[in-house]
Write an enzyme that holds these catalytic residues in place. Structure first.
Site, PDB file in Angstrom:
ATOM      1  CG  HIS A 128      25.610  -7.381   1.188  1.00 23.12           C
ATOM      2  ND1 HIS A 128      26.941  -7.307   0.869  1.00 23.12           N
ATOM      3  CD2 HIS A 128      25.208  -8.642   0.848  1.00 23.12           C
ATOM      4  CE1 HIS A 128      27.340  -8.461   0.347  1.00 23.12           C
ATOM      5  NE2 HIS A 128      26.310  -9.282   0.321  1.00 23.12           N
ATOM      6  CG  ASN A 389       4.077   1.503  -2.836  1.00 24.07           C
ATOM      7  OD1 ASN A 389       5.246   1.548  -2.453  1.00 24.07           O
ATOM      8  ND2 ASN A 389       3.325   0.422  -2.679  1.00 24.07           N
ATOM      9  NE  ARG A 392      -0.904   1.269  -1.243  1.00 26.00           N
ATOM     10  CZ  ARG A 392      -0.867   1.613  -2.523  1.00 26.00           C
ATOM     11  NH1 ARG A 392      -1.664   2.567  -2.959  1.00 26.00           N
ATOM     12  NH2 ARG A 392      -0.037   1.014  -3.354  1.00 26.00           N
ATOM     13  CG  ASN A 395       3.158   6.097  10.383  1.00 24.36           C
ATOM     14  OD1 ASN A 395       2.811   5.048  10.921  1.00 24.36           O
ATOM     15  ND2 ASN A 395       3.283   7.221  11.055  1.00 24.36           N
ATOM     16  CG  HIS A 399      -2.133   3.280   5.182  1.00 28.88           C
ATOM     17  ND1 HIS A 399      -2.516   1.957   5.102  1.00 28.88           N
ATOM     18  CD2 HIS A 399      -2.610   3.877   4.054  1.00 28.88           C
ATOM     19  CE1 HIS A 399      -3.170   1.759   3.970  1.00 28.88           C
ATOM     20  NE2 HIS A 399      -3.239   2.903   3.318  1.00 28.88           N
ATOM     21  CE1 TYR A 407     -10.713   5.412  -0.322  1.00 29.49           C
ATOM     22  CE2 TYR A 407     -10.900   3.142   0.446  1.00 29.49           C
ATOM     23  CZ  TYR A 407     -10.896   4.067  -0.574  1.00 29.49           C
ATOM     24  OH  TYR A 407     -11.077   3.646  -1.870  1.00 29.49           O
ATOM     25  CB  SER A 430      -3.179  12.791   6.350  1.00 28.53           C
ATOM     26  OG  SER A 430      -1.810  12.567   6.567  1.00 28.53           O
ATOM     27  CG  HIS A 434       1.211  15.104   8.981  1.00 36.43           C
ATOM     28  ND1 HIS A 434       0.237  14.167   8.751  1.00 36.43           N
ATOM     29  CD2 HIS A 434       2.369  14.401   9.092  1.00 36.43           C
ATOM     30  CE1 HIS A 434       0.771  12.961   8.724  1.00 36.43           C
ATOM     31  NE2 HIS A 434       2.073  13.070   8.933  1.00 36.43           N
TER      32      HIS A 434
END
Length: 522
Positions: A128, A389, A392, A395, A399, A407, A430, A434
């Protein structure tokens, strides 16, 4: 333990004959149970088929229950490993197929590398999901046929033109020549600086060694900062050739030593392997696969090339005709909104192509060549019901680096408090990185990505949190992705053509940082 994809694949035969197994003592014997009044003499073909179907349903339910129990046990095992990392002995070996999914580690926990496939490789084992892949290939074929048909009608010839592809990769040899000293600097300088830092010696000699190491790192930073920018600006490198330089420029060479036994310099072979393996978290050793499947490597590189061609067709057919002459028309809110709506479809196609080409094909190809075992470069971000979510799982490679070195270090500096401030720092780093990538690749400053990250993405991360579940939230997330990609494609394309239609008569700082599409209407 059997992978989830294998279970799904085996269930595709649902409706065929199921082999009756003799029940063990004390186990309910459903397979051969006789239904009252339904003996073989009175069974018709339809009733017999229905009985077999119900037996298949029973088998499916049992397998589904077993799969869910296996998944829960895998998750519990992984959490136990991450929560209690061994201090005086190596992490015990884990069977390659025993763990499939991991949750995010909490404060102070280290990244755990295990042997596992990429999620799409598992899903492609199911027919599928392969059909969805075939649909995208069919879309590429339609673009090719459309191009040939238009060329034949307009020009009277059948020929595929790759002008956009040739332009994007123009001056690629110059970019590769510039990449060589950048790579050599990354290969030699940080490694030598780490050796000077970790070398056991007297305090005076150590201080001199550390000072020399900082000088080497300063020179290395200057090479990575000045050389690619000078070459890109001086020789006007096109976007794809600039990508070669910017990724070598921004990939962190940070090596961290954590533990109570002091700092230990890595071996050169481990450091060299780390520079090429698809992770930003350094370990002395990684889980490895037993051999290299070169047909798998060739397949992934071919798929990455196909994605590049696909992107060129999308830009050439859906974007260039719309935005090439847009700056020649008077500005209007209606035209801006229509251009954003028109760009949503090519924008989401570009997002999916970048994901599949880089995060799946490119990283898996290098992982296979290096026998790198942990292939979890992404997770099921398409099922996300919250932006937290999604960030996280989109990538995992980046992360993990942000979590470990931004962090966690932010929480350490703040004494374990102010998690919101540490998370804001992750968003800021980030967003800036970017935006720098877009600025370097496109050759102009237009902070669309920066504003989308900080002004829209940041608040959505806190508002659409993990407690938001259900299909409606997944639909909302995809709607926001469509609109976000439409905004980026529309505004960046308008600025690209505006800077070519309205060049500055005199180069000034404000002229370089002010969007040209706001005032260019020739």
């Amino acid at each position: 333990m059997e992978p989830r994809a294998a279970q799904l694949r085996r269930r595709e035969g649902l409706g065929g004959e199921q082999e009756d197994r003799p029940s063990r003592e004390g186990e309910p014997h459903f397979g051969n149970a006789e239904c009252p009044g339904n003996n073989e003499a009175h069974r018709g073909p339809d009733l017999l088929q229905w009985t077999r179907h119900m037996q298949a349903v029973k088998t499916q339910l049992l397998e589904q229950a077993q799969g869910q129990l296996t998944e829960l046990l895998d998750q519990a095992m992984c959490e136990a490993i991450q929560a209690y990392p061994p201090q005086d002995r190596p992490v015990p070996s884990i069977p390659p197929d025993s763990l499939r999914k991991t949750r995010e580690p909490s404060l102070g926990k280290r990244k755990v590398f295990i042997n596992r496939k990429s999620l799409l490789d598992e899903l492609m084992e199911v027919q599928h999901f392969r059909t969805i892949y075939h649909m995208f290939i069919a879309g590429l074929c339609v673009f090719i046929i459309s191009t040939l048909a238009i060329d034949f009608i307009d020009e009277g010839r059948l020929m595929l033109e790759f002008d956009l592809l040739i332009f994007s990769f123009g001056q690629l040899p110059l970019a590769l020549v510039t990449w060589v000293p950048m790579f050599l600097s990354t290969l030699l300088v940080p490694y030598q600086a780490l050796r000077l830092w970790a070398r056991p010696q007297s305090r005076v000699a150590w201080t001199l060694g550390v000072g020399l190491g900082f000088m080497l790192l300063a020179g290395h930073t200057a090479v990575l900062s000045i050389l690619p920018v000078h070459v890109a600006v001086e020789y006007q490198l096109p976007p794809a050739s600039r990508c070669v330089l910017v990724f070598e420029q921004i990939v962190p060479g940070t090596l961290r030593a954590r533990g109570g036994e002091g700092i230990r310099a890595p071996s050169f072979s481990s450091y060299l392997y780390f520079l090429f393996c698809p992770t930003l978290i350094y370990r002395e050793t990684y889980p490895r696969t037993p051999n290299v499947r070169w047909n798998y490597v060739a397949k992934n590189f071919a798929q990455a090339l196909g994605c590049v061609l696909y992107a060129c067709f999308i830009l050439g057919r859906l974007c260039v005709p719309v935005f090439a002459n847009m700056s020649r028309e008077p500005f209007s809110t209606r035209a801006l909104v229509l251009s954003i709506m028109h760009a949503t479809l090519p924008g989401i196609f570009m997002l999916l192509l970048i994901f599949f080409a880089f995060l799946h094909c490119w990283l898996n190809a290098f992982a296979e060549m290096l026998r790198f075992g942990d292939r979890m470069f992404y997770r099921d971000w398409w099922n996300s019901t919250s932006f937290s979510n999604y960030y996280r799982t989109w990538n995992v490679v980046v992360h993990d680096w942000l979590y470990s070195y931004v962090y966690q270090d932010g929480l350490w500096l703040l004494g374990g408090r102010a998690r919101g401030a540490a998370m804001l720092g992750v968003f800021l780093v980030s967003a800036v990185v970017h935006e720098y990538i877009f600025c370097f690749v496109l050759g102009f400053f237009y902070p669309v990505m920066l504003l989308l990250f900080l002004v829209i993405g940041g608040p959505l991360n806190f508002m659409m949190h993990d407690r938001r579940t259900g299909p409606a939230w997944n639909v909302l997330m995809w709607t926001m992705l469509f609109l976000g990609q439409g905004i980026q494609v529309s505004l960046y394309c308008q600025e690209w053509y505006a800077r070519r239609h309205c060049p500055l008569p005199q180069t000034t700082f404000w002229g370089l940082v002010t969007p040209r599409s706001w005032s260019c209407h020739t």
